[in-house]
Scaffold this motif. Structure first.
Motif, mmCIF file in Angstrom:
data_model
loop_
_atom_site.group_PDB
_atom_site.id
_atom_site.type_symbol
_atom_site.label_atom_id
_atom_site.label_comp_id
_atom_site.label_asym_id
_atom_site.label_seq_id
_atom_site.Cartn_x
_atom_site.Cartn_y
_atom_site.Cartn_z
ATOM 1 N N LEU A 91 0.728 -1.151 0.060
ATOM 2 C CA LEU A 91 -0.092 -0.133 0.000
ATOM 3 C C LEU A 91 0.899 1.229 0.046
ATOM 4 N N PRO A 92 1.910 1.368 0.911
ATOM 5 C CA PRO A 92 2.719 2.427 0.903
ATOM 6 C C PRO A 92 3.487 2.629 -0.424
ATOM 7 N N HIS A 93 3.812 1.446 -0.960
ATOM 8 C CA HIS A 93 4.633 1.457 -2.453
ATOM 9 C C HIS A 93 3.671 1.945 -3.365
ATOM 10 N N HIS A 94 2.370 1.534 -3.472
ATOM 11 C CA HIS A 94 1.252 1.841 -4.453
ATOM 12 C C HIS A 94 1.305 3.413 -4.477
ATOM 13 N N LEU A 95 0.815 3.831 -3.037
ATOM 14 C CA LEU A 95 0.632 5.609 -2.927
ATOM 15 C C LEU A 95 1.842 6.125 -3.496
ATOM 16 N N TYR A 96 3.090 5.716 -3.033
ATOM 17 C CA TYR A 96 4.336 6.410 -3.630
ATOM 18 C C TYR A 96 4.099 6.691 -5.165
ATOM 19 N N HIS A 97 4.005 5.573 -5.799
ATOM 20 C CA HIS A 97 4.216 5.514 -7.254
ATOM 21 C C HIS A 97 2.649 6.409 -7.725
ATOM 22 N N GLN A 98 1.466 6.327 -7.173
ATOM 23 C CA GLN A 98 0.600 7.099 -7.593
ATOM 24 C C GLN A 98 0.806 8.751 -7.662
ATOM 25 N N ALA A 99 1.577 8.941 -6.344
ATOM 26 C CA ALA A 99 1.920 10.363 -6.118
ATOM 27 C C ALA A 99 2.988 10.955 -7.181
ATOM 28 N N HIS A 100 3.773 9.967 -7.871
ATOM 29 C CA HIS A 100 4.823 10.296 -8.721
ATOM 30 C C HIS A 100 4.790 9.633 -10.161
ATOM 31 N N VAL A 101 3.527 9.360 -10.523
ATOM 32 C CA VAL A 101 3.127 8.678 -11.769
ATOM 33 C C VAL A 101 3.601 9.656 -12.786
ATOM 34 N N SER A 102 3.885 10.766 -12.754
ATOM 35 C CA SER A 102 4.111 11.747 -13.945
ATOM 36 C C SER A 102 5.651 11.423 -14.150
ATOM 37 N N VAL A 103 6.451 10.607 -13.564
ATOM 38 C CA VAL A 103 7.731 10.510 -13.983
ATOM 39 C C VAL A 103 8.033 9.528 -15.148
ATOM 40 N N LEU A 104 6.986 8.693 -15.474
ATOM 41 C CA LEU A 104 6.892 7.640 -16.340
ATOM 42 C C LEU A 104 6.763 8.448 -17.521
ATOM 43 N N PRO A 105 7.328 7.978 -18.867
ATOM 44 C CA PRO A 105 7.410 8.683 -19.841
ATOM 45 C C PRO A 105 6.013 8.548 -20.808
ATOM 46 N N THR A 106 5.509 7.763 -20.827
ATOM 47 C CA THR A 106 4.210 7.820 -21.533
ATOM 48 C C THR A 106 2.876 7.655 -20.687
ATOM 49 N N VAL A 107 1.773 7.856 -21.225
ATOM 50 C CA VAL A 107 0.542 7.829 -20.416
ATOM 51 C C VAL A 107 0.098 6.283 -20.294
ATOM 52 N N ILE A 115 -2.773 0.551 -12.838
ATOM 53 C CA ILE A 115 -3.673 -0.793 -12.869
ATOM 54 C C ILE A 115 -2.735 -1.954 -12.392
ATOM 55 N N SER A 116 -1.491 -2.137 -12.327
ATOM 56 C CA SER A 116 -0.753 -3.235 -11.732
ATOM 57 C C SER A 116 -0.671 -3.111 -10.244
ATOM 58 N N LEU A 117 -0.401 -1.755 -9.959
ATOM 59 C CA LEU A 117 -0.058 -1.524 -8.326
ATOM 60 C C LEU A 117 -1.691 -1.624 -7.570
ATOM 61 N N ALA A 118 -2.675 -1.222 -8.348
ATOM 62 C CA ALA A 118 -4.041 -1.130 -7.560
ATOM 63 C C ALA A 118 -4.274 -2.937 -7.580
#
Length: 154
Positions: A91-107, A115-118
């Motif tokens: 859950l903390p891992h998931h929340l971190y990546h949701q807060a920083h999803v914009s670092v990924l290069p594509t939508v 989706i995979s983390l959820a």
């Protein structure tokens, strides 16, 4: 319900062992190539750190190992522990990546990672809830010569 718990334990065992082994043994490859198939979800989020990747990989191996032991032994209390451990780590891992999803290069990568983390978070909660609903009083018959009831089994 028991079948669902077994399926979830098998999934967490496989995921933890495969991904954990990749992280622990080949951390540079994991950093550059995870999740594979042309996608790169780790490297955009910061500089390579071999120590960190190996440590996280060993943690994933540990969770995968305990999930495998729970699956093979059928111990309900161990299935509950696996569910709780995955909730606590993911859950903390998931929340971190949701807060920083914009670092990924594509939508596409942003959506796929979300989706995979959820899915992992939901599966962890499902394992914890389902394993907790298995009856604690469903003791197996003690083996001859043993004292007291055997642990609850799946």
């Amino acid at each position: 319900m028991r079948l669902a718990v077994k399926v979830l334990l098998a999934w967490f065992a496989l995921f933890g062992l495969v991904v954990g082994l990749w992280q622990a043994v080949f951390p540079a490859s994991f950093y550059a190539d995870f999740p594979g198939m042309g996608h790169h979800w780790v490297s955009p989020d910061g500089p390579y750190n071999e120590h960190l990747l190996r440590d996280v990989g060993l943690g994933n191996l540990a969770v995968g190992t305990v999930a495998l032991v729970a699956l093979l032994s059928g111990a309900v209390w161990l299935a509950r522990a696996v569910g709780l451990a995955v909730v606590v780590t993911n859950l903390p891992h998931h929340l971190y990546h949701q807060a920083h999803v914009s670092v990924l290069p594509t939508v596409t990568d942003q959506v796929l990672q979300s989706i995979s983390l959820a899915a992992v978070s939901l599966a962890a909660v499902a394992l914890l809830v389902l394993a907790s609903r298995l009856p604690a009083s469903a003791w197996t018959a003690p083996q001859s010569g043993s004292r007291g009831p055997a642990p609850t089994h799946l």
